[in-house]
Design an enzyme around this catalytic site. Structure first.
Site, mmCIF file in Angstrom:
data_model
loop_
_atom_site.group_PDB
_atom_site.id
_atom_site.type_symbol
_atom_site.label_atom_id
_atom_site.label_comp_id
_atom_site.label_asym_id
_atom_site.label_seq_id
_atom_site.Cartn_x
_atom_site.Cartn_y
_atom_site.Cartn_z
ATOM 1 N N GLU A 19 0.812 -1.219 0.000
ATOM 2 C CA GLU A 19 0.000 0.000 0.000
ATOM 3 C C GLU A 19 0.846 1.271 0.000
ATOM 4 O OE1 GLU A 19 -3.591 -0.407 2.671
ATOM 5 O OE2 GLU A 19 -2.444 -2.155 3.307
ATOM 6 N N SER A 147 -6.569 -2.674 2.443
ATOM 7 C CA SER A 147 -6.963 -2.116 1.147
ATOM 8 C C SER A 147 -7.429 -3.169 0.154
ATOM 9 C CB SER A 147 -5.812 -1.297 0.527
ATOM 10 O OG SER A 147 -5.601 -0.121 1.256
ATOM 11 N N TYR A 213 -9.514 2.958 -4.901
ATOM 12 C CA TYR A 213 -8.621 4.089 -5.110
ATOM 13 C C TYR A 213 -8.691 4.725 -6.500
ATOM 14 C CZ TYR A 213 -6.839 2.456 -0.698
ATOM 15 O OH TYR A 213 -6.747 2.077 0.610
ATOM 16 N N ARG A 252 -11.859 2.650 11.331
ATOM 17 C CA ARG A 252 -13.006 2.435 10.451
ATOM 18 C C ARG A 252 -13.262 0.934 10.372
ATOM 19 N NH1 ARG A 252 -11.199 2.753 5.540
ATOM 20 N NH2 ARG A 252 -11.836 0.615 5.105
ATOM 21 N N ASP A 254 -15.541 -2.257 8.704
ATOM 22 C CA ASP A 254 -16.277 -2.624 7.499
ATOM 23 C C ASP A 254 -17.219 -3.783 7.778
ATOM 24 O OD1 ASP A 254 -14.731 -0.714 6.207
ATOM 25 O OD2 ASP A 254 -13.251 -2.176 5.520
ATOM 26 N N GLU A 271 -13.766 -6.329 9.089
ATOM 27 C CA GLU A 271 -12.468 -5.983 9.656
ATOM 28 C C GLU A 271 -12.482 -4.556 10.185
ATOM 29 O OE1 GLU A 271 -9.280 -4.965 6.657
ATOM 30 O OE2 GLU A 271 -10.688 -6.029 5.349
ATOM 31 N N ASN A 273 -9.959 -1.168 10.427
ATOM 32 C CA ASN A 273 -8.764 -0.494 9.923
ATOM 33 C C ASN A 273 -8.376 0.574 10.938
ATOM 34 O OD1 ASN A 273 -6.932 1.167 8.544
ATOM 35 N ND2 ASN A 273 -7.911 0.794 6.572
ATOM 36 N N GLY A 277 -7.503 5.484 5.278
ATOM 37 C CA GLY A 277 -6.855 6.309 4.276
ATOM 38 C C GLY A 277 -7.320 7.758 4.294
#
Length: 310
Positions: A19, A147, A213, A252, A254, A271, A273, A277
């Site tokens: 990443e 990601s 992205y 964050r 998900d 998961e 994070n 980002g």
């Protein structure tokens, strides 16, 4: 938020994970935003060279903003180095970072507090190549990447030699989970507050690296157009994950939501994070903006809540 001044912030970006490019974009945006808020900013492109990192952090900054993603950046490694150096830094400390990066350990821990998680197994690459380890459809993913790097969905009738397509560069362990149908939701947490629920609608396929992205790769609906009870439960579960893992600052989480099931019963955690980002397509800054917090104010808040956890 009021303007803040004088603090020297070193923004770590780049790194050596899969990443790296995402981190460079996040770090560049963060550095610009902090300069707009009056901070003195040093940009540090982190390489796998500890002596160089120590030199780059001299003279000592007041705060280190960790904008690294992936291995070496959000798995507890750099956090441990910063603890050793006695430097205040942003986001979560070493242990929560390491836990959240390991999807298998995260699921095991959060299941003990009632988090709904997908059924799955941890197997070897050889087992996956030998045949279906779960009935299709299922998801194959690295245990400790972010990601959506390396994530593949195996549907009915697909060739099960999925890992052979472009090689498997993500370690000896492979996570295989039952595919949860429905919709993709994500919830950002800022301190002790769940910000909003976003529904992510990929333009094609699923929410993979490109969809995350590439400009136009996905549509973000914020706030998600879902029932109030599902919104409330998704926020509760995201805050539960944040607190149970021991996260600080922002995170964050998900989810998948099977909307064929009644109410919030179709929610399933994927998961957490610990270092979301900060690119132009990133979700946490969008959610902050949706509740009235600008990108620059969000970055400043994160800096002002940085600490050394040693």
């Amino acid at each position: 938020m009021s303007e803040v001044h004088a603090k020297h912030v070193a923004v770590l970006m780049g790194g050596w994970s899969a990443e790296r490019e995402v981190s460079l974009v996040s770090g560049t945006n963060i550095a610009k935003a902090l300069e707009q808020k009056g901070y003195r900013v040093t940009r540090v492109d982190v390489r796998r060279d500890l002596a160089a990192l120590i030199r780059d952090l001299s003279p000592r900054p007041d705060v280190v903003f960790n904008a690294l993603h992936g291995k070496g950046g959000e798995d507890g490694l750099i956090q441990g180095v910063l603890e050793y150096m006695g430097l205040p830094y942003t986001h979560s400390p070493a242990m929560p970072s390491a836990l959240a990066m390991d999807k298998a350990m995260t699921k095991r821990l959060l299941a003990t507090v009632g988090m709904p998680v997908a059924e799955g197994v941890i197997v070897t690459k050889e087992q996956v190549l030998a045949g279906h380890v779960l009935p299709p459809p299922y998801v194959v993913k690295p245990v400790d990447e972010g990601s959506s790097v390396g994530v593949r969905i195996v549907q009915q009738g697909d060739n099960y030699t999925v890992l052979a397509e472009d090689g498997w560069l993500y370690g000896a362990r492979v996570m295989v989970e039952t595919f949860i149908p429905g919709r993709e939701l994500t919830v950002g947490v800022m301190g002790d507050r769940a910000l909003a629920v976003t529904e992510i609608v990929p333009v094609k396929g699923f929410y993979d690296y490109d969809a995350k992205y590439a400009q136009g790769g996905s549509i973000h609906v914020c706030p998600a157009e879902i029932p109030d009870d599902v919104t409330a439960e998704a926020k509760r579960l995201a805050l539960l994950a944040h607190e149970t893992l021991g996260c600080t600052g922002v995170s964050r989480s998900d989810f998948r939501w099977d909307d064929s099931k009644p109410g919030a019963s179709g929610l399933c955690f994927l998961e957490t994070n610990t270092q979301p980002g900060f690119t132009p397509t990133s979700l946490l800054p969008e959610q902050a903006a949706a509740v009235g917090i600008s990108y620059a104010d969000l970055c400043a808040w994160i800096v002002e809540h940085a600490r050394c956890h040693a």
